[in-house]
Design a protein around this motif. Structure first.
Motif, short mmCIF file in Angstrom:
data_model
loop_
_atom_site.label_atom_id
_atom_site.label_comp_id
_atom_site.label_asym_id
_atom_site.label_seq_id
_atom_site.Cartn_x
_atom_site.Cartn_y
_atom_site.Cartn_z
N ASP A 368 0.83 -1.19 0.00
CA ASP A 368 0.00 0.00 0.00
C ASP A 368 0.87 1.25 0.00
OD1 ASP A 368 -2.22 -1.66 0.06
OD2 ASP A 368 -2.13 -1.78 2.25
N GLY A 369 1.89 1.22 -0.82
CA GLY A 369 2.71 2.40 -1.02
C GLY A 369 3.83 2.61 -0.01
N LYS A 370 3.92 1.76 1.01
CA LYS A 370 4.97 1.98 2.02
C LYS A 370 6.03 0.90 1.97
CE LYS A 370 1.49 3.76 4.81
NZ LYS A 370 0.49 2.83 5.13
N GLU A 383 4.23 -15.59 5.53
CA GLU A 383 3.33 -16.71 5.77
C GLU A 383 1.88 -16.24 5.87
OE1 GLU A 383 4.16 -18.77 9.38
OE2 GLU A 383 2.67 -20.32 8.97
N GLU A 384 1.68 -15.12 6.56
CA GLU A 384 0.31 -14.61 6.71
C GLU A 384 -0.26 -14.11 5.39
OE1 GLU A 384 0.41 -11.98 10.12
OE2 GLU A 384 0.88 -13.77 11.32
N VAL A 385 0.59 -13.46 4.61
CA VAL A 385 0.14 -12.99 3.30
C VAL A 385 -0.31 -14.17 2.44
CG1 VAL A 385 0.90 -11.90 1.16
CG2 VAL A 385 1.56 -10.92 3.34
N ILE A 420 2.94 -15.42 -6.26
CA ILE A 420 4.17 -15.63 -7.03
C ILE A 420 4.06 -14.92 -8.38
CG2 ILE A 420 5.63 -17.35 -8.17
CD1 ILE A 420 4.80 -19.37 -6.05
N PHE A 421 2.92 -15.11 -9.03
CA PHE A 421 2.77 -14.56 -10.38
C PHE A 421 2.87 -13.03 -10.37
CE2 PHE A 421 0.86 -13.30 -14.33
CZ PHE A 421 1.35 -14.25 -15.21
N HIS A 422 2.22 -12.43 -9.39
CA HIS A 422 2.23 -10.98 -9.33
C HIS A 422 3.67 -10.45 -9.20
CE1 HIS A 422 0.81 -6.95 -8.63
NE2 HIS A 422 1.56 -6.88 -7.55
N ASP A 433 3.81 -2.27 -6.07
CA ASP A 433 3.02 -2.25 -4.86
C ASP A 433 2.20 -3.53 -4.80
OD1 ASP A 433 2.42 -0.60 -2.55
OD2 ASP A 433 0.36 -0.66 -3.28
N PHE A 434 1.87 -3.88 -3.61
CA PHE A 434 1.28 -5.18 -3.38
C PHE A 434 -0.09 -5.00 -2.75
CE2 PHE A 434 0.80 -9.13 -1.15
CZ PHE A 434 1.35 -10.03 -2.01
#
Ligand code: ARG
Length: 566
Positions: A368-370, A383-385, A420-422, A433-434
């Motif tokens: 988110d930009g940070k 792991e949580e992601v 992974i793909f992203h 950014d994720f």
């Protein structure tokens, strides 16, 4: 198969006196606008030898060339434009892909030699953060692609398990550590100790000195220090193992920095004997000013070694043990000076193989930009992601296909695959950014989109119900429509994409390819009654099958699974 080659074969006999086959190949262009044909050959080069206007040369050549493999061949100004005969090119391609299966696209660049690939390499007593995702997935994809081009990849996890930070951790533990609290949630507590250390050390700088002393004792083999360090390390490795299991990524070696503790002295001695080092305020350094690099710090004044010292020993060890053709480090761009120093020092030592060291850097990942960091305690656990991504995937699958039996398994493949793909679809030097919700979408340039396309094509094959490996030689491949032709040309391009990907250490080449192949297939699907009973049915299914083979291979190279149904 290479369609340009068909054009070269037609041009070469006529132009033999003026241009070599390679020169012709290099001149052939692929017109941006498909209405100009599949390939174009500009004749400017020939104006001098023929002493004619280019347009005239083009017009004359067309009458001389063998047209067997071409649907059309026309002179347009100074160009010869050709359209390939779709039936024969398509048949040859489909036969080649089906005969080869997953080895279609294999090229022999590595000649069986070893490529050591240092990737992931997290630091113990810290959680594996999103910051380590990039190295892990890029490194794994490079290893897979390396194997496809006939290198033997050696996957090395150069754990960050040594260095002054362990002195800090030990000092913090001795001041505030509580064994019971640590045992309950080890890595979290260790991180807290580390963060606290930095906070307190800002007011009490003498703590830094204590930490250095503690690390020195660890290096010297102090029993208590070793006990604590081993404890921290074992707990960390158990955490990392969970993430690697989710990602389905394995390593050939976990020899990290500590492994080189007793392997640095010979290199330090050699550096000193060869007069490469100088002593600066008690510290041993290699001056690299002539290369515009900061000096490489080999040994501190108290004798403690550094990151680069361990990498020198590690590179040497890898050459001796694996005799690598290439020694690759997949590590963030912020360490590029470090790897330049490493190469420079090895070159000064006369190691010719220093030239085979490749630093494969990548840009930052932000959430988110940070920027992500552990120092300030802002931690995003990989792991949580991944777990969250799997949950999101499960929601979508449940909505789309409620009766799917192995929903959980597929959700895992899709959620993890999406993350992974992203990462891999972006050219590695670009930061990105994720945002989890976006990347687990089934639409757009996402992993799930590609996987969904694969599953859709497999379902067509299932509905067809017949074996498609059948009598290939007798297959009448008479598909000439634009939609199938675009797929044929894309499939022909696969080996070239693989070569590009390894040459540039750029898995995004493969990811982008997978998206565009999937898009072409979906256009085909939307405009064709694939399963309609008529005499082109077998040919259509052969094309679908060839497409699935390549799409699956591309996903697998990226480290992503291809569910049969979703
Ligand atoms: N542990 C390091 C980090 O997390 C990366 C190590 C990379 N490999 C190496 N041989 N230096 O920043």
């Amino acid at each position: 198969m290479n369609t340009k080659q068909l054009f070269v074969d037609a041009l070469a006999p006529v132009l033999a006196e003026h241009l070599s086959a390679d020169e012709i190949l290099n001149l052939i262009e692929v017109p941006k606008d498909t209405s100009h044909g599949d390939l174009a050959f500009p004749v400017f080069q020939l104006a001098r030898v023929f002493r004619k206007a280019p347009a005239q040369i083009a017009a004359d050549l067309v009458t001389e060339l063998d047209q067997t493999n071409f649907e059309a061949m026309v002179a347009v100004g100074p160009y010869i434009n050709v359209s390939l005969k779709r039936e024969s090119v398509g048949a040859a391609l489909v036969q080649e892909v089906m005969a080869a299966g997953s080895v279609y696209g294999d090229v022999n660049i590595g000649e069986g030699r070893n490529m050591t690939i240092d990737f992931s390499s997290p630091n113990i007593a810290k959680p594996m953060s999103m910051g380590h995702l990039r190295s892990t997935v890029i490194g794994n994809a490079i290893a897979n692609i390396a194997a496809k081009v006939n290198y033997k990849p050696v996957r090395i996890n150069h754990l960050g398990d040594w260095g002054t930070q362990f002195g800090k951790l030990i000092v913090a533990y001795k001041m505030w550590g509580d064994d019971a609290v640590i045992a309950a949630d080890p890595v979290k507590e260790l991180v807290k100790l580390y963060v606290d250390f930095h906070e307190v050390a800002e007011e009490k700088p003498e703590l830094e000195e204590e930490a250095r002393a503690a690390f020195k004792r660890l290096e010297d083999g102090d029993e208590e220090m070793i006990r604590l360090w081993t404890w921290f390390k074992d707990e960390s490795l158990a955490e990392f193992a969970k993430v690697y299991k989710m990602l389905n990524i394995g390593f050939d070696s976990f020899n990290g920095e500590a492994f080189y503790n007793d392997k640095m002295q010979p290199i330090i001695d050699e550096l000193e004997e060869k007069g490469i080092t100088t002593v600066n305020e008690g510290a041993t350094i290699v001056d690299l000013e002539e290369l515009n690099l900061p000096p490489a710090l080999i040994k501190k004044s108290d004798g403690a070694t550094l990151y680069v010292t361990r990498d020198l020993a590690a590179a040497n060890y890898r050459k001796e043990n694996y005799d690598f053709a290439k020694n690759v480090y997949v590590v963030g761009n912020e360490q590029s000076a470090h790897f330049k120093q490493l190469k420079a020092v090895l070159t000064k030592l006369g190691r010719e193989w220093a030239d085979d060291i490749v630093h494969v850097p990548f840009g930052l990942i932000t959430l988110d930009g940070k920027k992500l960091s552990t120092r300030k305690g802002k931690i995003v656990l990989l792991e949580e992601v991944l777990k969250e991504a799997v949950d999101l995937a499960l929601e979508q699958i449940t909505a789309k296909n409620p009766d799917l039996v192995n929903k959980e398994e597929v959700a895992h493949q899709v959620g993890v695959g999406a993350v992974i793909f992203h990462d891999l679809k972006t050219e590695r030097m670009n930061s990105f950014d994720f945002n989890l919700a976006d990347i687990v979408q089934f639409e757009g340039e996402t992993g799930p989109y590609v996987q969904y396309t694969y599953a859709r094509s497999k379902s067509i094959i299932r509905k067809y119900g017949k074996e498609i490996t059948g009598d290939l030689a007798n297959l009448t491949f008479d598909l000439t429509d634009d939609y199938s032709w675009e797929i044929v040309k894309k499939l022909i391009d696969y080996p070239r994409i693989i070569e590009n990907a390894i040459e540039r250490f750029e898995p995004s080449q493969v990811a982008k390819y997978a998206v565009s192949l999937a898009q072409l297939f979906n256009k085909y699907y939307g405009n064709t009654r694939i399963l309609e009973e008529n005499d082109q049915l077998d040919a259509r299914l052969a094309l679908v099958k060839a497409m699935t083979i390549v799409l699956k291979d591309a996903l697998n190279l990226l480290g992503i699974e291809a569910p049969e149904e979703m």
